[in-house]
Design an enzyme around this catalytic site. Structure first.
Site, short mmCIF file in Angstrom:
data_model
loop_
_atom_site.label_atom_id
_atom_site.label_comp_id
_atom_site.label_asym_id
_atom_site.label_seq_id
_atom_site.Cartn_x
_atom_site.Cartn_y
_atom_site.Cartn_z
N LYS A 113 0.81 -1.22 0.00
CA LYS A 113 0.00 0.00 0.00
C LYS A 113 0.85 1.27 0.00
CE LYS A 113 -4.54 -1.30 1.62
NZ LYS A 113 -4.41 -2.76 1.80
N GLU A 135 -10.36 7.61 3.05
CA GLU A 135 -11.29 6.78 3.80
C GLU A 135 -10.64 5.42 3.95
OE1 GLU A 135 -12.27 7.08 0.39
OE2 GLU A 135 -11.78 4.98 0.00
N SER A 401 1.57 -9.77 -0.97
CA SER A 401 1.25 -8.34 -0.81
C SER A 401 1.53 -7.79 0.58
CB SER A 401 -0.22 -8.11 -1.17
OG SER A 401 -1.06 -8.92 -0.37
C1 LIG Z 1 -5.21 -3.73 1.27
C2 LIG Z 1 -4.51 -4.98 1.01
C3 LIG Z 1 -4.84 -5.82 -0.07
C4 LIG Z 1 -6.00 -5.57 -0.98
O1 LIG Z 1 -5.93 -4.41 -1.75
P1 LIG Z 1 -5.64 -4.43 -3.31
O2 LIG Z 1 -5.95 -3.06 -3.74
O3 LIG Z 1 -6.54 -5.45 -3.92
O4 LIG Z 1 -4.22 -4.81 -3.49
C5 LIG Z 1 -4.08 -6.96 -0.27
N1 LIG Z 1 -3.07 -7.29 0.55
C6 LIG Z 1 -2.73 -6.52 1.60
C7 LIG Z 1 -1.61 -6.95 2.47
C8 LIG Z 1 -3.44 -5.35 1.86
O5 LIG Z 1 -3.09 -4.61 2.92
#
Ligand SMILES: *Cc1c(COP(=O)(O)O)cnc(C)c1O
Length: 415
Positions: A113, A135, A401
């Protein structure tokens, strides 16, 4: 000079040449803000001037040398990029194929993020804005926004449904510690959608000094394009990292979880035109796609309008947006970025889904095989491995992610 370390890279930049748009062909946004039939900017008239102002300047700013220099410097020295591309030997053995993990979990603040919030905070600064609004649902985007506002000494206001504030108290406290003001949204279900309405109302009332910082490839044009560009660093690095390690720049498969779709968009971005790369998005189906307790917007959704764009979303018979459910707070979103609706409709990407249970199993498997505790969101991407059939020679990249520290409560409950 260390030659191996520079192979395949832009020699001028240690992390790549961010912002150089690859030939996206029909996959990028068109001049009207559409991906195929999806996207656009469906917003109240009173918001039009704000969105127009952003649209008029964002490309020029993002492509300017001043912006790139500062962005790349912060990604390298503040975020800790490039994030490693790790060959997961034991996981590969388990699935009898070659699996690499793109380690976005190692970024400062623990997920992808921050790539986006760093980019947008610089954009806001260069537009002369000094008040940032956002938000947040789970609070993760709120924390990433509060982080960069502290870094840049900008005022930060985060709208959050009051139900979500109770459920995600540690993130509320983190934001406050970082200097942000968290304002509860008390209307409707008191969750993300209500917080979004409050943020939009704020933006309408404060058009001069305020920048609205959106956290995924959602919202009215040009936000999906902005966020995808900033997250495209993921696939840009992937290219030269694969080249360095196995002498080829593209994998056979890329798997990523899909909430709003930003980490997936970033992981797919530089490969959109290269059809030898199979792109797999994994949605969160919660208790199952037929259970009603789900967040699988593509599997269960229909075309509609959410957050200012035309896309696939979960709605009831009357066209009301339904409340999503997933064990993973970050995937708990009823819609999907318009780029993914387009990739789905055209068949360029394939979308599968994983339940809570499947994601938990995948998280425990990764932890035991590789010593990496993934975020619950990322565990959905890992669960996708179970559902695919790979050849032993296939090169598979899973976009990891985020890290699992924030999810320990859920993991402990299910140990
Ligand atoms: C917020 C988040 C996501 C989902 O958001 P995307 O916009 O789909 O990437 C995925 N993995 C993590 C670790 C997150 O914090």
């Amino acid at each position: 000079m260390d030659k191996t370390n520079n192979k395949g890279r832009n020699p001028k930049s240690p992390i790549g040449d961010l912002g150089v748009t690859p030939p996206l062909g029909g996959w990028g946004v068109n001049s009207l803000g559409y991906y195929g039939e999806f996207g656009g900017a469906f917003i109240p008239e009173m918001l039009q001037p704000n969105v127009d102002a952003l649209r008029a300047c964002y490309r020029e700013i993002i492509d300017s040398p001043e912006f790139k220099q500062e962005f790349i410097n912060l990604l390298k020295n503040y975020v800790g990029r490039p994030s490693p591309l790790y060959f997961a030997k034991r996981l590969s053995g388990h699935y009898n194929t070659k699996i690499f993990l793109k380690r976005e979990d190692l970024n400062h603040t623990g997920s992808h993020k921050v790539n986006n919030t760093i980019g947008q905070i610089l954009l806001a600064k260069m537009m002369g804005k000094n008040r940032i609004i956002a938000e947040t649902g789970a609070g993760q985007h709120g924390v990433a926004t509060a982080t960069v506002c502290a870094l840049m000494n900008l005022e930060c206001i985060v709208y959050m449904g009051s139900t979500d504030m109770e459920r995600q108290l540690p993130n509320v406290k983190r934001m406050e510690m970082l200097g942000a003001k968290v304002i509860p949204a008390e209307s409707g279900n008191k969750t993300l959608k209500d917080a979004t309405n409050e943020a939009l109302r704020d933006w309408i009332n404060n058009p001069e000094d305020t920048y609205y910082l959106i956290g995924s490839v959602v919202g009215p044009h040009p936000y999906p394009d902005i966020v995808a560009k900033f997250q495209s660093i993921i696939s840009e690095e992937m290219g030269w990292q694969l080249d360095e390690q196995i002498g080829r720049t593209s994998p056979d498969y890329i798997l990523a979880c899909v909430g709003g779709g930003s980490n997936a968009a970033g992981a797919f971005y530089h490969y959109l035109e290269n059809k030898t790369v199979k792109l797999i998005g994994v949605e969160a189906s919660g208790l199952g796609t037929l259970s009603g307790e789900t967040a699988a917007s593509i599997a269960c959704g229909e075309v509609g309008f959410i957050h200012g764009s035309k896309t696939l979303l979960m709605q009831d018979g009357d066209g009301q947006i339904t409340e999503p459910y997933s064990i993973s707070a970050g995937l708990d979103y009823p819609g999907i970025g318009p780029i993914h609706s387009h990739l789905f409709e055209t068949g360029r990407a394939t979308y599968i889904d994983a339940t809570d249970k499947e994601a938990l199993d995948a998280a425990f498997l990764l932890t035991r095989l590789e010593g990496i505790i993934p975020a619950l969101e990322s565990a959905h991407a890992l669960a996708g491995l179970e559902k695919m059939k790979f050849n032993p020679d296939d090169v598979v990249v899973v976009n990891l992610s985020g890290r699992g520290d924030k999810d320990m409560e859920a993991y402990i409950k299910n140990l």
